[in-house]
Motif scaffolding. Structure first.
Motif, PDB file in Angstrom:
ATOM      1  N   PHE A  88      46.058 -61.807 -38.882  1.00 40.25           N
ATOM      2  CA  PHE A  88      46.944 -61.494 -37.846  1.00 40.25           C
ATOM      3  C   PHE A  88      47.242 -60.158 -38.277  1.00 40.25           C
ATOM      4  O   PHE A  88      48.790 -60.209 -38.170  1.00 40.25           O
ATOM      5  CB  PHE A  88      47.771 -63.487 -37.439  1.00 40.25           C
ATOM      6  N   ASN A  89      47.122 -59.545 -38.046  1.00 41.86           N
ATOM      7  CA  ASN A  89      47.803 -57.785 -38.061  1.00 41.86           C
ATOM      8  C   ASN A  89      48.487 -57.490 -36.985  1.00 41.86           C
ATOM      9  O   ASN A  89      48.508 -58.399 -35.891  1.00 41.86           O
ATOM     10  CB  ASN A  89      46.052 -56.608 -38.537  1.00 41.86           C
ATOM     11  N   TYR A  90      49.119 -56.669 -36.887  1.00 44.77           N
ATOM     12  CA  TYR A  90      49.279 -56.077 -35.599  1.00 44.77           C
ATOM     13  C   TYR A  90      48.945 -55.559 -33.781  1.00 44.77           C
ATOM     14  O   TYR A  90      49.190 -56.145 -33.312  1.00 44.77           O
ATOM     15  CB  TYR A  90      51.251 -54.504 -35.682  1.00 44.77           C
ATOM     16  N   ALA A  91      48.185 -55.245 -34.661  1.00 45.71           N
ATOM     17  CA  ALA A  91      46.791 -55.140 -33.573  1.00 45.71           C
ATOM     18  C   ALA A  91      46.413 -56.615 -32.740  1.00 45.71           C
ATOM     19  O   ALA A  91      46.494 -56.075 -31.277  1.00 45.71           O
ATOM     20  CB  ALA A  91      45.514 -54.261 -33.872  1.00 45.71           C
ATOM     21  N   VAL A  92      45.654 -57.129 -33.976  1.00 47.70           N
ATOM     22  CA  VAL A  92      45.752 -58.513 -33.233  1.00 47.70           C
ATOM     23  C   VAL A  92      47.468 -58.773 -32.334  1.00 47.70           C
ATOM     24  O   VAL A  92      47.287 -59.845 -31.197  1.00 47.70           O
ATOM     25  CB  VAL A  92      45.076 -59.254 -34.129  1.00 47.70           C
ATOM     26  N   ALA A  93      48.161 -59.404 -32.818  1.00 49.44           N
ATOM     27  CA  ALA A  93      49.650 -59.711 -33.060  1.00 49.44           C
ATOM     28  C   ALA A  93      50.285 -59.004 -31.382  1.00 49.44           C
ATOM     29  O   ALA A  93      51.007 -59.386 -30.380  1.00 49.44           O
ATOM     30  CB  ALA A  93      50.334 -58.669 -34.378  1.00 49.44           C
ATOM     31  N   THR A  94      49.813 -57.601 -31.196  1.00 47.30           N
ATOM     32  CA  THR A  94      50.660 -57.245 -30.920  1.00 47.30           C
ATOM     33  C   THR A  94      50.125 -57.647 -29.146  1.00 47.30           C
ATOM     34  O   THR A  94      50.127 -57.529 -27.931  1.00 47.30           O
ATOM     35  CB  THR A  94      50.659 -55.571 -30.966  1.00 47.30           C
ATOM     36  N   LYS A  95      48.930 -57.220 -29.054  1.00 49.63           N
ATOM     37  CA  LYS A  95      48.142 -58.412 -27.805  1.00 49.63           C
ATOM     38  C   LYS A  95      48.654 -59.304 -28.041  1.00 49.63           C
ATOM     39  O   LYS A  95      48.305 -59.764 -26.220  1.00 49.63           O
ATOM     40  CB  LYS A  95      46.898 -58.052 -28.237  1.00 49.63           C
ATOM     41  N   PHE A  96      48.479 -60.338 -28.885  1.00 52.98           N
ATOM     42  CA  PHE A  96      49.037 -62.106 -28.579  1.00 52.98           C
ATOM     43  C   PHE A  96      50.297 -62.012 -27.707  1.00 52.98           C
ATOM     44  O   PHE A  96      50.006 -62.455 -26.761  1.00 52.98           O
ATOM     45  CB  PHE A  96      48.855 -62.527 -29.696  1.00 52.98           C
ATOM     46  N   PHE A  97      50.962 -61.474 -28.178  1.00 47.96           N
ATOM     47  CA  PHE A  97      53.356 -61.264 -27.713  1.00 47.96           C
ATOM     48  C   PHE A  97      52.407 -60.451 -26.291  1.00 47.96           C
ATOM     49  O   PHE A  97      53.633 -60.766 -25.084  1.00 47.96           O
ATOM     50  CB  PHE A  97      53.142 -60.694 -28.433  1.00 47.96           C
ATOM     51  N   VAL A 118      48.655 -51.085 -25.306  1.00 45.48           N
ATOM     52  CA  VAL A 118      48.089 -52.450 -25.320  1.00 45.48           C
ATOM     53  C   VAL A 118      47.665 -52.837 -23.566  1.00 45.48           C
ATOM     54  O   VAL A 118      46.931 -53.333 -23.165  1.00 45.48           O
ATOM     55  CB  VAL A 118      48.672 -53.562 -25.433  1.00 45.48           C
ATOM     56  N   LEU A 119      48.790 -52.810 -22.789  1.00 43.86           N
ATOM     57  CA  LEU A 119      49.113 -53.416 -21.495  1.00 43.86           C
ATOM     58  C   LEU A 119      47.402 -51.531 -20.879  1.00 43.86           C
ATOM     59  O   LEU A 119      47.569 -51.922 -19.725  1.00 43.86           O
ATOM     60  CB  LEU A 119      50.141 -52.624 -20.738  1.00 43.86           C
ATOM     61  N   ILE A 120      48.100 -50.941 -21.539  1.00 49.80           N
ATOM     62  CA  ILE A 120      47.259 -49.834 -20.241  1.00 49.80           C
ATOM     63  C   ILE A 120      46.242 -49.764 -21.032  1.00 49.80           C
ATOM     64  O   ILE A 120      44.905 -49.656 -19.670  1.00 49.80           O
ATOM     65  CB  ILE A 120      47.736 -48.415 -21.387  1.00 49.80           C
TER      66      ILE A 120
END
Length: 382
Positions: A123-132, A197-199
């Motif tokens: 669960f790195n920051y790339a995955v965490a940012t998309k998750f959150f 992430v949203l873009i």
């Protein structure tokens, strides 16, 4: 003077609370610094993760962090139970409230991170940012609230502790702007990473090609299996148990205060009007409740010595000083008739005192005084 077992235990508990608090503040600081790198890129956040936040999940530091969290919470509840009054200033009130909320808010992060580790999810920051930002934005918002509250609680305690130490006062001017800048930078990094992430998600939706039924399909990566139900159940139990302990502590403190026998005390200093108080309150708390300003850089924790008073008269014998009071009085070179107002609880009757320091005293005043007249004490307040 030889310390009793109770005095040694009190000093050990105080030291354990300070050390556990510093350990937790280091944990939060590293997370905030890692988040701030989001203003550069998510890749920068992940590159720094092994150094800033990855160290907290290894088999050695992880259990220590959990132990520090539990110890700090339990000792915080104990200190609230022992308080003679909850009427205090704004900073102390904020520290009490945020301290009660630390474990309920950290439960989601701790349980979630442990669950991911057990299930082998990277669960790195790339995955965490998309998750959150895409999957569970309410959990992302909770994480932001968590870090903010824990940061406020930690900084309030740190500044109170450092402000009571003469050897640390020179760095406070540097720490105040840092205390504001770190969470602001972290929020900016978190927002910038989320914006990216949203873009990307919007562009993926608008540019997604349509496939016919017979068109060849590309292989898709199986998303990580995260046991949301288990995480939610365990988190809810931790939250309710910790809130229950906090409520039970407040109720027990109220019962203790009401059932404890007390004597009426008339407290007087200088030309100020006498204060009608009780033997349940310290001299420092009595001054505070009676709206009579009194020096106290450590907010009544017995560390700085700036609340010291000279005892002019006491109708009843005064209780013996604690180990903490003896240590602080010795450090400031106090006379035998001097006590710490924050540690002295009169037994009853009439007590007359004279403060050793002005109500608005700070350690800068001592620098000025010693520069003008080396070796002199601050002018007494009357």
């Amino acid at each position: 003077m030889k310390r009793t077992e109770a005095q040694r235990s009190a000093l050990m508990m105080r030291m354990a609370r300070i050390l556990s608090g510093l350990f937790l503040l280091a944990f939060v600081t590293s997370h905030l610094l890692n988040l701030s790198l989001g203003v550069i890129s998510i890749e920068a956040m992940d590159n720094a993760r092994p150094v800033l936040t990855g160290i907290w999940s290894n088999p050695v530091v992880g259990p220590i962090l959990l132990l520090a969290l539990i110890v700090h919470f339990i000792l915080g509840l104990w200190s609230i139970y022992r308080r003679p009054t909850l009427q205090t200033n704004l900073q102390d009130s904020v520290q009490i409230v945020t301290g009660l909320l630390v474990i309920p808010l950290m439960a989601t992060h701790v349980v979630g991170a442990a669950s991911l580790g057990i299930n082998g999810v990277n669960f790195n920051y790339a995955v965490a940012t998309k998750f959150f930002w895409l999957d569970q934005p309410q959990i992302g918002l909770l994480q932001v609230i968590l870090l903010s509250i824990v940061w406020i609680h930690g900084c309030a305690g740190l500044f109170t502790w450092l402000r009571s130490r003469e050897d640390m006062r020179s760095i406070l001017g540097w720490l105040y702007p840092v205390a504001v800048a770190v969470p602001v930078m972290a929020l900016m990094g978190y927002a910038e990473a989320g914006r990216g992430v949203l873009i990307d998600a919007q562009e993926a939706r608008t540019s997604a090609p349509s496939y016919s039924e017979n068109a060849p399909q590309t292989a898709t990566r199986t998303p990580p299996i995260i046991p949301y139900k288990v995480v939610k159940e365990v988190t809810n139990q931790i939250i309710w148990w910790s809130l229950g302990l906090a409520a039970l502590t407040l109720a027990a403190r109220e019962v203790r205060v009401r059932l404890h026998p007390f004597e009426h005390v008339q407290l007087k200093r200088g030309d100020c009007a006498p204060i009608a108080t009780t033997s349940k309150l310290t001299v420092f708390d009595s001054f505070r409740i009676g709206n009579q300003p009194h020096a106290g850089l450590c907010e009544g924790r017995g560390r700085c010595g700036t609340c010291a008073v000279r005892i002019l008269a006491s109708e009843f014998p005064l209780p013996q000083p604690t180990a903490l009071e003896i240590k602080t009085l010795s450090r400031i070179g106090a006379d035998e008739d001097t006590r710490l107002a924050c540690q002295l609880t009169p037994s009853g009757g009439s007590v007359e005192v004279e403060p050793l320091y002005p109500a608005d005293y700070s350690f800068k005043d001592k620098d000025i005084t010693e520069t003008a007249q080396p070796g002199t004490q601050p002018e007494l307040q009357t």
